[in-house]
Design a protein around this motif. Structure first.
Motif, PDB file in Angstrom:
ATOM      1  N   PRO A 271      36.494  -1.138   7.465  1.00 36.70           N
ATOM      2  CA  PRO A 271      37.197  -0.100   6.672  1.00 36.70           C
ATOM      3  C   PRO A 271      36.894   0.510   5.389  1.00 36.70           C
ATOM      4  CG  PRO A 271      38.702  -1.630   7.488  1.00 36.70           C
ATOM      5  CD  PRO A 271      37.218  -2.020   7.231  1.00 36.70           C
ATOM      6  N   VAL A 272      36.931   1.950   5.175  1.00 36.63           N
ATOM      7  CA  VAL A 272      36.273   1.928   3.911  1.00 36.63           C
ATOM      8  C   VAL A 272      36.626   3.666   2.990  1.00 36.63           C
ATOM      9  CG1 VAL A 272      33.473   1.014   3.563  1.00 36.63           C
ATOM     10  CG2 VAL A 272      34.091   3.464   4.582  1.00 36.63           C
ATOM     11  N   SER A 273      36.839   3.273   2.066  1.00 36.12           N
ATOM     12  CA  SER A 273      36.925   4.653   1.002  1.00 36.12           C
ATOM     13  C   SER A 273      36.712   5.056   0.013  1.00 36.12           C
ATOM     14  CB  SER A 273      38.519   3.828   0.567  1.00 36.12           C
ATOM     15  OG  SER A 273      39.120   4.982   0.050  1.00 36.12           O
ATOM     16  N   CYS A 274      36.456   4.022  -0.978  1.00 37.66           N
ATOM     17  CA  CYS A 274      35.636   4.746  -2.437  1.00 37.66           C
ATOM     18  C   CYS A 274      34.271   4.092  -2.344  1.00 37.66           C
ATOM     19  CB  CYS A 274      36.357   4.148  -3.591  1.00 37.66           C
ATOM     20  SG  CYS A 274      35.877   1.822  -3.860  1.00 37.66           S
ATOM     21  N   GLU A 275      34.009   3.340  -1.576  1.00 39.34           N
ATOM     22  CA  GLU A 275      32.168   3.199  -1.589  1.00 39.34           C
ATOM     23  C   GLU A 275      31.831   3.142  -2.607  1.00 39.34           C
ATOM     24  OE1 GLU A 275      29.807   4.893   1.907  1.00 39.34           O
ATOM     25  OE2 GLU A 275      32.039   5.872   2.271  1.00 39.34           O
ATOM     26  N   GLN A 276      32.630   2.443  -3.798  1.00 46.72           N
ATOM     27  CA  GLN A 276      31.818   1.753  -4.699  1.00 46.72           C
ATOM     28  C   GLN A 276      32.160   1.635  -5.411  1.00 46.72           C
ATOM     29  OE1 GLN A 276      31.846   5.382  -8.352  1.00 46.72           O
ATOM     30  NE2 GLN A 276      33.494   6.027  -7.134  1.00 46.72           N
ATOM     31  N   GLY A 277      32.712  -0.068  -4.390  1.00 51.88           N
ATOM     32  CA  GLY A 277      33.568  -0.910  -5.679  1.00 51.88           C
ATOM     33  C   GLY A 277      34.795  -0.694  -6.310  1.00 51.88           C
ATOM     34  N   VAL A 278      35.744  -0.621  -6.379  1.00 52.52           N
ATOM     35  CA  VAL A 278      36.543   0.472  -6.925  1.00 52.52           C
ATOM     36  C   VAL A 278      37.973   0.009  -6.671  1.00 52.52           C
ATOM     37  CG1 VAL A 278      37.828   2.083  -8.524  1.00 52.52           C
ATOM     38  CG2 VAL A 278      34.993   1.999  -8.393  1.00 52.52           C
ATOM     39  N   CYS A 279      37.740   0.206  -5.178  1.00 47.11           N
ATOM     40  CA  CYS A 279      39.682   0.393  -4.302  1.00 47.11           C
ATOM     41  C   CYS A 279      39.714  -0.721  -3.396  1.00 47.11           C
ATOM     42  CB  CYS A 279      39.170   1.652  -3.310  1.00 47.11           C
ATOM     43  SG  CYS A 279      38.706   1.907  -1.957  1.00 47.11           S
ATOM     44  N   GLY A 280      38.750  -1.540  -3.704  1.00 45.15           N
ATOM     45  CA  GLY A 280      39.023  -3.028  -2.237  1.00 45.15           C
ATOM     46  C   GLY A 280      39.357  -3.183  -1.184  1.00 45.15           C
ATOM     47  N   THR A 281      39.514  -1.625  -0.556  1.00 45.69           N
ATOM     48  CA  THR A 281      39.914  -1.658   1.264  1.00 45.69           C
ATOM     49  C   THR A 281      38.943  -1.938   1.328  1.00 45.69           C
ATOM     50  OG1 THR A 281      40.309   0.903   0.198  1.00 45.69           O
ATOM     51  CG2 THR A 281      39.622   0.879   2.532  1.00 45.69           C
ATOM     52  N   CYS A 282      37.489  -2.264   1.607  1.00 44.47           N
ATOM     53  CA  CYS A 282      36.234  -3.501   2.007  1.00 44.47           C
ATOM     54  C   CYS A 282      36.464  -4.497   1.795  1.00 44.47           C
ATOM     55  CB  CYS A 282      35.072  -2.623   1.615  1.00 44.47           C
ATOM     56  SG  CYS A 282      34.347  -2.789   0.644  1.00 44.47           S
ATOM     57  N   LEU A 283      37.385  -4.888   1.284  1.00 43.63           N
ATOM     58  CA  LEU A 283      37.345  -6.529   1.059  1.00 43.63           C
ATOM     59  C   LEU A 283      37.408  -7.818   2.363  1.00 43.63           C
ATOM     60  CD1 LEU A 283      37.678  -8.195  -1.444  1.00 43.63           C
ATOM     61  CD2 LEU A 283      40.345  -8.918  -0.205  1.00 43.63           C
ATOM     62  N   MET A 309      34.257 -10.475  -0.637  1.00 40.95           N
ATOM     63  CA  MET A 309      32.824  -9.127  -1.048  1.00 40.95           C
ATOM     64  C   MET A 309      33.632  -7.935  -0.535  1.00 40.95           C
ATOM     65  SD  MET A 309      29.702  -9.770   0.351  1.00 40.95           S
ATOM     66  CE  MET A 309      28.830  -8.525  -0.251  1.00 40.95           C
ATOM     67  N   MET A 310      33.144  -7.114  -1.870  1.00 39.37           N
ATOM     68  CA  MET A 310      33.162  -5.960  -1.406  1.00 39.37           C
ATOM     69  C   MET A 310      31.351  -5.214  -0.434  1.00 39.37           C
ATOM     70  SD  MET A 310      35.434  -6.470  -2.845  1.00 39.37           S
ATOM     71  CE  MET A 310      36.754  -4.678  -1.831  1.00 39.37           C
ATOM     72  N   PRO A 311      31.587  -5.344   0.649  1.00 39.49           N
ATOM     73  CA  PRO A 311      30.505  -5.042   1.468  1.00 39.49           C
ATOM     74  C   PRO A 311      29.860  -3.386   0.981  1.00 39.49           C
ATOM     75  CG  PRO A 311      31.882  -5.737   3.276  1.00 39.49           C
ATOM     76  CD  PRO A 311      32.813  -5.505   1.203  1.00 39.49           C
ATOM     77  N   CYS A 312      31.014  -2.682   0.575  1.00 43.39           N
ATOM     78  CA  CYS A 312      30.582  -0.858   0.765  1.00 43.39           C
ATOM     79  C   CYS A 312      29.190  -0.912  -0.462  1.00 43.39           C
ATOM     80  CB  CYS A 312      31.774  -0.149   0.006  1.00 43.39           C
ATOM     81  SG  CYS A 312      32.051  -0.780  -2.048  1.00 43.39           S
ATOM     82  N   CYS A 313      29.652  -2.300  -1.526  1.00 37.39           N
ATOM     83  CA  CYS A 313      28.549  -1.676  -3.009  1.00 37.39           C
ATOM     84  C   CYS A 313      28.152  -2.814  -2.963  1.00 37.39           C
ATOM     85  CB  CYS A 313      28.641  -1.528  -3.493  1.00 37.39           C
ATOM     86  SG  CYS A 313      30.508  -2.420  -4.645  1.00 37.39           S
TER      87      CYS A 313
HETATM   88  S1  FES Z   1      35.163   0.736   0.081  1.00 44.08           S
HETATM   89 FE1  FES Z   1      36.383   0.724  -2.153  1.00 44.08          FE
HETATM   90  S2  FES Z   1      35.607  -1.149  -2.788  1.00 44.08           S
HETATM   91 FE2  FES Z   1      34.766  -1.225  -0.910  1.00 44.08          FE
END
Ligand code: FES
Length: 325
Positions: A271-283, A309-313
């Motif tokens: 699951p992703v949300s911000c896709e820039q390492g800000v929100c924590g969703t993809c932890l 880690m945050m694999p979105c970024c």
């Molecule tokens: S989707 Fe927000 S930190 Fe990865």
């Protein structure tokens, strides 16, 4: 693990949309049926589905005792990836919006001697909410609010009319030297055991954190929230292999792709949300290998531990990264 796709979306109505300051627009969101909204605590944010496949996070900036509305403020940022523009152009008063229930990655720490809130620009939003909560609790605090100029400073009227107006110090980049933030002095003149909360642009937060660090502030008393990641130089990105610990599958991540993108193509959805390492969703938990952390969500100590880690970024320093997937 906070997970946007596991939370059910709520529908809210935009009860009001108004320009709060230059390039800053406020949205007041209410329940369409007039029922109370889910409660929140200071520092919370909501995910807003700005349009299909575009979810953005906005801090709640009204008082947490209010149950009839959520107020968010959106900065029109020319460097943004389209979220603020889409909000500005597509979301109007009366529209229905899908949002998540409030989540809080930036909570206040209870029972501390004093709280120092330092806001840079639109970073005032969660700190304004904190000021309401601290004031409601009769807690000792000060809010230092920095902005480039008076016309870009949101909520000046709101603060002037609040019960905590006397605890707010305004600092304008284009104002007199005497009113500018002297961070060394601010940090040197607080009671022992005070906690520091910072929100603003990346450079602003770094400057405050560095100063606090040099002044000997314990890391456990410093809290920060970023609302956008710093630009990243991707020119030297290299290919690496991700191994899924539970199945043993190995998948190659090319230099120009993110882990999340590649895994999604192979049917593994993180699951992703911000896709820039800000929100924590993809932890995601790391089983082996050394991530190259590029997020601003995890703390320095969490980065150093390499346990998540945050694999979105983020990418990999080692040729192989084994993830708990
Ligand atoms: S989707 Fe927000 S930190 Fe990865």
């Amino acid at each position: 693990v906070s997970n946007a796709s596991q939370s059910s979306w709520l529908t809210v109505r935009v009860a009001a949309k108004y320009v709060e300051a230059t390039d800053i627009c406020c949205y007041e969101l209410v329940s369409p049926d007039g029922l109370p909204l889910p409660p929140f605590t200071a520092g919370a944010h909501i995910d807003v589905r700005v349009r299909r496949h575009m979810v953005r996070q906005y801090s709640l900036c009204n008082a947490p005792h209010e149950r009839h509305r959520y107020v968010i403020a959106v900065l029109s940022d020319p460097d943004s990836r389209g979220g603020s523009l889409a909000m500005r152009e597509r979301v109007e008063q009366g529209d229905l919006l899908e949002i998540s229930a409030p989540k809080n990655h930036f909570p206040l720490h209870p029972h501390v001697t004093h709280s120092v809130l330092i806001a840079g620009g639109i970073g005032v939003t969660p700190l304004l909410c904190m000021a309401y909560e601290l004031n409601d609790n009769g807690a000792s605090f000060v809010l230092h609010y920095c902005a480039r100029s008076r016309d870009r400073m949101a909520f000046v009227q709101t603060i002037a009319q609040s019960a905590f107006a006397a605890r707010v110090r305004f600092h304008l980049d284009d104002g007199d030297v005497v009113q500018q933030l002297d961070i060394n002095r601010v940090l040197a003149t607080v009671p022992a055991g005070a906690h520091l909360y910072v929100c603003g642009p990346v450079g602003f937060i770094s400057m405050i954190l560095d100063t606090a660090d040099k002044a000997g502030w314990p890391a456990a008393q410093i809290h920060r929230e970023y609302f956008a990641a710093a630009p990243i130089d991707t020119r030297n990105d290299k290919e690496f292999v991700v191994q899924l610990a539970r199945s043993g599958r190995t998948i190659t991540v090319a230099a120009n792709e993110s882990i999340v993108q590649v895994l999604a193509r192979h049917g593994v959805d993180i699951p992703v949300s911000c896709e820039q390492g800000v929100c924590g969703t993809c932890l995601t938990a790391v089983v082996a290998g050394e991530p190259e952390h590029r997020d601003v969500y995890l703390t320095d100590a969490e980065h150093a531990s390499n346990k998540m880690m945050m694999p979105c970024c983020s990418r990999s320093r080692s040729e192989r990264l084994v993830l708990d997937l």
